[in-house]
Design an enzyme around this catalytic site. Structure first.
Site, PDB file in Angstrom:
ATOM      1  N   GLN A  10       0.840  -1.195   0.000  1.00  0.00           N
ATOM      2  CA  GLN A  10       0.000   0.000   0.000  1.00  0.00           C
ATOM      3  C   GLN A  10       0.877   1.246   0.000  1.00  0.00           C
ATOM      4  OE1 GLN A  10      -3.120  -0.513   2.793  1.00  0.00           O
ATOM      5  NE2 GLN A  10      -3.927   1.565   2.607  1.00  0.00           N
ATOM      6  N   SER A  94       4.740  -5.907   3.043  1.00  0.00           N
ATOM      7  CA  SER A  94       3.441  -5.792   3.703  1.00  0.00           C
ATOM      8  C   SER A  94       2.352  -6.436   2.853  1.00  0.00           C
ATOM      9  CB  SER A  94       3.150  -4.321   4.010  1.00  0.00           C
ATOM     10  OG  SER A  94       1.979  -4.176   4.772  1.00  0.00           O
ATOM     11  N   LEU A  95       1.388  -5.648   2.378  1.00  0.00           N
ATOM     12  CA  LEU A  95       0.318  -6.158   1.525  1.00  0.00           C
ATOM     13  C   LEU A  95       0.870  -6.963   0.351  1.00  0.00           C
ATOM     14  CD1 LEU A  95      -2.692  -6.103   0.535  1.00  0.00           C
ATOM     15  CD2 LEU A  95      -2.076  -3.992  -0.666  1.00  0.00           C
ATOM     16  N   ARG A 119      -9.126  -7.446   5.173  1.00  0.00           N
ATOM     17  CA  ARG A 119      -7.957  -6.951   5.903  1.00  0.00           C
ATOM     18  C   ARG A 119      -7.975  -5.425   5.990  1.00  0.00           C
ATOM     19  NH1 ARG A 119      -2.596  -5.357   4.369  1.00  0.00           N
ATOM     20  NH2 ARG A 119      -0.920  -6.136   5.732  1.00  0.00           N
ATOM     21  N   HIS A 203       1.158  -2.127  11.087  1.00  0.00           N
ATOM     22  CA  HIS A 203       2.258  -2.913  11.653  1.00  0.00           C
ATOM     23  C   HIS A 203       2.614  -2.545  13.090  1.00  0.00           C
ATOM     24  CE1 HIS A 203       2.776  -4.797   7.793  1.00  0.00           C
ATOM     25  NE2 HIS A 203       2.807  -3.602   7.231  1.00  0.00           N
ATOM     26  N   GLN A 252       1.930 -10.430  10.641  1.00  0.00           N
ATOM     27  CA  GLN A 252       2.321  -9.300   9.802  1.00  0.00           C
ATOM     28  C   GLN A 252       1.583  -8.015  10.160  1.00  0.00           C
ATOM     29  OE1 GLN A 252       0.364  -8.457   6.136  1.00  0.00           O
ATOM     30  NE2 GLN A 252       2.143  -9.185   4.985  1.00  0.00           N
TER      31      GLN A 252
END
Length: 314
Positions: A10, A94-95, A119, A203, A252
């Site tokens: 993202q 991440s994503l 999510r 996070h 995560q």
């Protein structure tokens, strides 16, 4: 040459993304079919949102995450359709880990689209809008940023959450502690310490409630061992078992992204080139700073696609 694929997260989204990758992106089968598949899951025209906006809706976390996943997988399918071989390893920021796992065959694309929409929703709902914050800290050692966060917390939450490259760390937490940490970083000599235009403190430990809800949803989704080596940015290690993958995707949400470690691990393991598969070239810029000996490319237009195909054929 042994090469790896890295998938962005993202923040790399923009209205019109993918427009330069193919002469007529909306007519390119790999892109058109991927977005049609995602739209069928979401119940709205995702390609129209990506191509035309509005930016405010595209940048909403619940919309951004499916859009980035679809854009990355469309790019992956275009690569494969043009004769690009499978990489030796995949990983994501991440994503981007969801994109990496779809590319590696560990999870079906439609299931992943629904997962990342959920999510995004639970992340936004975990912290009321306006109460969370993130900031980029440039020019300090990791330990200095961690110490600035400790000093600024004062009973609240502010943590180092993205170790993106040497001298580039992102912090996240509650708004006021993050603001104090920005000032603490400046006192330590940071070249820049600036708030980011996001309200979800990704996070950080504030994502704990989102992680619990996401864990329950993950339990209903089928995972398979990836057919391509997958290295997670949660712990910079390889993982294969479906149980491990589910656990990592839960961790995560409230664990730091250890991108610098991931790139070091890939370089040490013999990877000679990293190809960024998805919109933008954020990871390509980071990768160059982390390991100067690696060849780094981004699939952003027809010319760069051809260049990456040539590297993969060496």
């Amino acid at each position: 040459m042994s090469f790896g694929f890295v998938f962005p997260g993202q923040g790399s989204q923009s209205v019109g993304m993918l427009a330069t990758l193919a002469p007529a992106a909306e007519a390119e089968p790999a892109i058109r079919d991927t977005f049609a598949e995602a739209s069928a899951v979401l119940g709205y025209d995702l390609w129209q949102l990506v191509a035309q906006g509005p930016a405010e809706r595209l940048n909403s976390t619940e919309s951004t995450q499916p859009a980035m996943l679809a854009a990355s997988i469309a790019t992956w399918r275009l690569w494969r359709g043009r004769g690009g071989s499978e990489p030796a390893v995949v990983c994501g920021h991440s994503l981007g880990e969801f994109s990496a796992l779809v590319a590696a065959g560990a999870i079906d694309f439609p299931a992943a689209i629904e997962l990342v929409r959920f999510r995004g929703r639970v992340m936004q709902e975990a912290v009321p809008e306006g109460t969370g914050a993130m900031a980029a800290i440039l020019g300090l050692e990791d330990a200095q940023v961690i110490e600035a966060c400790r000093e600024a917390a004062q009973g609240g939450v502010v943590e180092a959450v993205n170790f993106n490259a040497p001298g580039q760390v992102v912090i996240a937490g509650a708004r006021e502690p993050v603001e104090r940490a920005i000032e603490a970083a400046k006192r330590r000599g940071a070249k820049r310490a600036v708030a980011l235009p996001v309200s979800v403190p990704s996070h950080s430990s504030l994502m704990g409630p989102a992680a619990q809800r996401f864990s329950e949803r993950l339990a209903t989704v089928d995972f398979r061992p990836p057919r391509i080596r997958f290295v997670s940015a949660v712990d910079a290690d390889s993982h294969e078992s479906p149980a491990d993958l589910r656990h990592l995707l839960v961790r995560q949400l409230s664990s730091p992204v250890r991108w610098s470690e991931v790139v070091h691990v890939l370089a040490v393991s013999g990877i000679g080139a990293l190809i960024e598969c998805g919109p933008g070239k954020v990871l390509t810029a980071l990768n160059r700073r982390i390991e100067r000996g690696l060849e780094t490319l981004a699939l952003e237009d027809a010319a760069s696609l051809d260049a990456a195909l040539a590297v993969a054929r060496r």
